[in-house]
Design a protein around this motif. Structure first.
Motif, PDB file in Angstrom:
ATOM      1  N   GLU A  14      37.422  34.886   5.974  1.00  0.00           N
ATOM      2  CA  GLU A  14      36.985  36.221   5.563  1.00  0.00           C
ATOM      3  C   GLU A  14      35.493  36.194   5.257  1.00  0.00           C
ATOM      4  N   SER A  15      34.725  37.028   5.937  1.00  0.00           N
ATOM      5  CA  SER A  15      33.272  37.001   5.792  1.00  0.00           C
ATOM      6  C   SER A  15      32.819  37.456   4.407  1.00  0.00           C
ATOM      7  N   GLY A  16      33.588  38.315   3.755  1.00  0.00           N
ATOM      8  CA  GLY A  16      33.153  38.830   2.463  1.00  0.00           C
ATOM      9  C   GLY A  16      33.725  38.093   1.266  1.00  0.00           C
ATOM     10  N   LEU A  17      34.434  36.994   1.494  1.00  0.00           N
ATOM     11  CA  LEU A  17      35.089  36.315   0.379  1.00  0.00           C
ATOM     12  C   LEU A  17      34.082  35.757  -0.620  1.00  0.00           C
ATOM     13  N   ALA A  18      33.004  35.149  -0.136  1.00  0.00           N
ATOM     14  CA  ALA A  18      32.015  34.566  -1.041  1.00  0.00           C
ATOM     15  C   ALA A  18      31.412  35.638  -1.952  1.00  0.00           C
ATOM     16  N   ALA A  19      31.147  36.808  -1.399  1.00  0.00           N
ATOM     17  CA  ALA A  19      30.582  37.884  -2.212  1.00  0.00           C
ATOM     18  C   ALA A  19      31.589  38.375  -3.243  1.00  0.00           C
ATOM     19  N   ARG A  23      31.268  38.285  -7.380  1.00  0.00           N
ATOM     20  CA  ARG A  23      31.476  39.398  -8.316  1.00  0.00           C
ATOM     21  C   ARG A  23      32.392  38.970  -9.458  1.00  0.00           C
ATOM     22  N   SER A  24      33.416  38.214  -9.132  1.00  0.00           N
ATOM     23  CA  SER A  24      34.316  37.746 -10.176  1.00  0.00           C
ATOM     24  C   SER A  24      33.610  36.777 -11.114  1.00  0.00           C
ATOM     25  N   ALA A  25      32.772  35.903 -10.549  1.00  0.00           N
ATOM     26  CA  ALA A  25      32.044  34.933 -11.375  1.00  0.00           C
ATOM     27  C   ALA A  25      31.019  35.614 -12.274  1.00  0.00           C
ATOM     28  N   ASP A 124      39.650  46.947  -9.713  1.00  0.00           N
ATOM     29  CA  ASP A 124      38.367  47.651  -9.620  1.00  0.00           C
ATOM     30  C   ASP A 124      37.350  46.865  -8.807  1.00  0.00           C
ATOM     31  N   GLY A 125      37.809  46.269  -7.713  1.00  0.00           N
ATOM     32  CA  GLY A 125      36.909  45.560  -6.809  1.00  0.00           C
ATOM     33  C   GLY A 125      36.528  44.158  -7.237  1.00  0.00           C
ATOM     34  N   VAL A 126      37.082  43.677  -8.350  1.00  0.00           N
ATOM     35  CA  VAL A 126      36.731  42.346  -8.869  1.00  0.00           C
ATOM     36  C   VAL A 126      37.961  41.445  -8.819  1.00  0.00           C
ATOM     37  N   PRO A 127      37.915  40.333  -8.094  1.00  0.00           N
ATOM     38  CA  PRO A 127      39.066  39.416  -8.070  1.00  0.00           C
ATOM     39  C   PRO A 127      39.342  38.813  -9.450  1.00  0.00           C
ATOM     40  N   HIS A 128      40.607  38.806  -9.829  1.00  0.00           N
ATOM     41  CA  HIS A 128      41.070  38.187 -11.067  1.00  0.00           C
ATOM     42  C   HIS A 128      42.115  37.123 -10.712  1.00  0.00           C
ATOM     43  N   LEU A 243      38.667  26.562  -4.762  1.00  0.00           N
ATOM     44  CA  LEU A 243      38.244  27.890  -4.317  1.00  0.00           C
ATOM     45  C   LEU A 243      37.192  27.762  -3.221  1.00  0.00           C
ATOM     46  N   PRO A 244      37.292  28.548  -2.162  1.00  0.00           N
ATOM     47  CA  PRO A 244      36.395  28.381  -1.013  1.00  0.00           C
ATOM     48  C   PRO A 244      35.017  28.999  -1.231  1.00  0.00           C
ATOM     49  N   PHE A 245      34.250  28.417  -2.154  1.00  0.00           N
ATOM     50  CA  PHE A 245      32.883  28.870  -2.351  1.00  0.00           C
ATOM     51  C   PHE A 245      32.058  28.507  -1.119  1.00  0.00           C
TER      52      PHE A 245
END
Length: 460
Positions: A14-19, A23-25, A124-128, A243-245
């Protein structure tokens, strides 16, 4: 003849996973369920709600556990869970860089593969991440933040006749979501014989049933809690490291291929022979009614405990635990090389590894065991005498509380001014290179994975 159906190609990642992870961090103080400071009140409330108690007991009071008359091994009557056996190990460096070693010791043998699972969901757009306030009998403070699922094969197949493991269906059932990481990782090679757990991270979009012992927290909140003593369990730290950083770095002292070649070279020159032996035949170790320990009182001991834990699948049980005689020190030396953070990794052997060598921190030892010996670990004195101003990370963290009693270690990241030419079994590597290696099993040991989880949270 019918034409086979060909599925359309899918993105490899997924191209947007890092972003999204970033956001979660960045959400450090507040999550969907709790503020970061509110976590402590919630955990205190869970302790007050449940009945938690751990007592040391003699081996004769272990229910279902007994010593084999022929071997002296300590086993459960079901043949499951784990056993306490003897280990015979020999490590030979064929190039002579490291002196040969040969020894015998007690070891925990748990051949079944467990699941350490994290459930991820956006709010709300933030992974938990869904975390559990889980009691383990060996934790010095009993209750710690643990993965969504933390279960051995025996537990999730209910060998103990207890209740089912919650949320298990998201990791090995029909509700399983989108996999973000799935890798077999080792655990402590000095205390476990070839122990492996499946570290899984799964993202879901639908509703997840709530439970009073579970809460959704952001990566930023977990990172803040990693700076506190004995709050985040070893199992949670291990899965977090997977986690795939996708860390973008300007460069590295050594190219990725060179790091892999160095590590492969260390593995190829080590001849590691280890096998289980009868516990009764391990020299230098003695057994009394309540403890198995070395005749000098060093290293660790095996003890029995009786446990009450109303929040667990079984409300009460007895078991053996391995108890180290003193805390350890685990540290990365760190420096910036042309502006890029690097740490000094150590390719090391441990008698219980499934493979010969894994990458560990710069220092990983119990200092008191080396006070009067000639084999004092490299860089230990540099770590112990470090200027506090150079310590970027310091916290006491517990090891696996389901098998180890009061196994607390001081974890550190310590800055040095300039990189130096390290010994052959050490290499300067970037955080991104560690994140690349941890995606594969048996590359980073569990201590290095703890520090990687801390480094990722600090960098984020």
């Amino acid at each position: 003849m019918s034409t086979p159906t060909v599925s359309p190609l899918r993105p490899r990642a997924e191209s947007g996973l890092a972003a999204r992870l970033a956001r979660s961090a960045a959400a450090v103080t507040e999550g969907a369920d709790l503020t970061t400071e509110g976590v402590f009140g919630w955990m205190a409330e869970r302790v007050a709600t449940h009945d938690f108690k751990v007592d040391r007991i003699p081996f004769a009071e272990l229910d279902g556990w007994s010593f084999d008359a022929a071997t002296g091994d300590l086993r459960h009557r079901s043949g499951r869970f784990f056993s306490v056996e003897g280990l015979r190990a020999r490590v030979n460096d064929t190039t002579g860089v490291v002196p040969d070693r040969e020894w015998a010791q007690p070891i925990l043998n748990q051949p079944e593969i467990g699941i350490l699972g994290l459930l991820v969901k956006e709010f709300d757009g933030v992974p938990h991440i869904l975390l559990q306030a889980k009691m383990e009998p060996g934790n010095s403070n009993l209750l710690q933040l643990s993965p969504t699922v933390q279960a051995t094969w025996s537990n999730y197949n209910r060998v103990h006749k207890g209740t089912a493991v919650g949320y298990l269906e998201y990791f090995n059932g029909p509700k399983r979501g989108r996999v973000l990481a799935d890798v077999l990782q080792s655990e402590q090679g000095s205390w476990f014989f070839r122990k492996v757990n499946r570290n899984v991270i799964v993202e879901v979009t639908g509703e997840v049933p709530p439970h009073e012992d579970f809460r959704w927290l952001t990566l930023g909140q977990i990172g803040a809690l990693l700076r506190r003593d004995t709050i985040v369990s070893m199992d949670l730290r291990s899965v977090l490291s997977c986690l795939p950083f996708d860390r973008v770095e300007a460069g590295a002292l050594h190219a990725d291929a060179d790091v892999l070649s160095w590590f492969t070279g260390v593995r190829s020159r080590y001849d590691v022979r280890s096998s289980c032996m009868p516990l009764a035949d391990v020299p230098g170790w003695v057994r009394t009614d309540s403890v198995i320990q070395h005749e000098t009182g060093r290293y660790f001991r095996i003890v029995g405990v009786g446990v009450q834990a109303s929040s667990r699948e079984v409300a009460g049980w007895t078991q053996p635990l391995l108890e180290p005689v003193e805390p350890g020190v685990i540290a990365f030396l760190s420096c910036r090389i042309e502006g890029v953070p690097h740490v000094l990794a150590h390719a090391r052997s441990e008698g219980g590894f499934a493979d010969s060598v894994e990458i560990g921190p710069t220092v990983q030892c119990t200092p008191g065991q080396h006070a009067d010996t000639a084999d004092r670990p490299a860089f230990l004195d540099q770590v112990l005498t470090a200027d506090p101003a150079r310590v970027r990370y310091s916290a006491v963290q517990s090891e696996e509380g389901g098998r180890f009693l009061n196994a607390d270690n001081r974890y550190l990241v310590i800055d040095v001014d300039e990189p130096f030419a390290p010994p052959p079994n050490y290499r300067w590597v970037t955080h991104g290179q560690l994140n690349l290696l941890v995606r594969h099993g048996h590359y980073l040991n569990v201590q290095a994975r703890t520090l990687l989880a801390c480094l990722n949270s600090m960098s984020a």
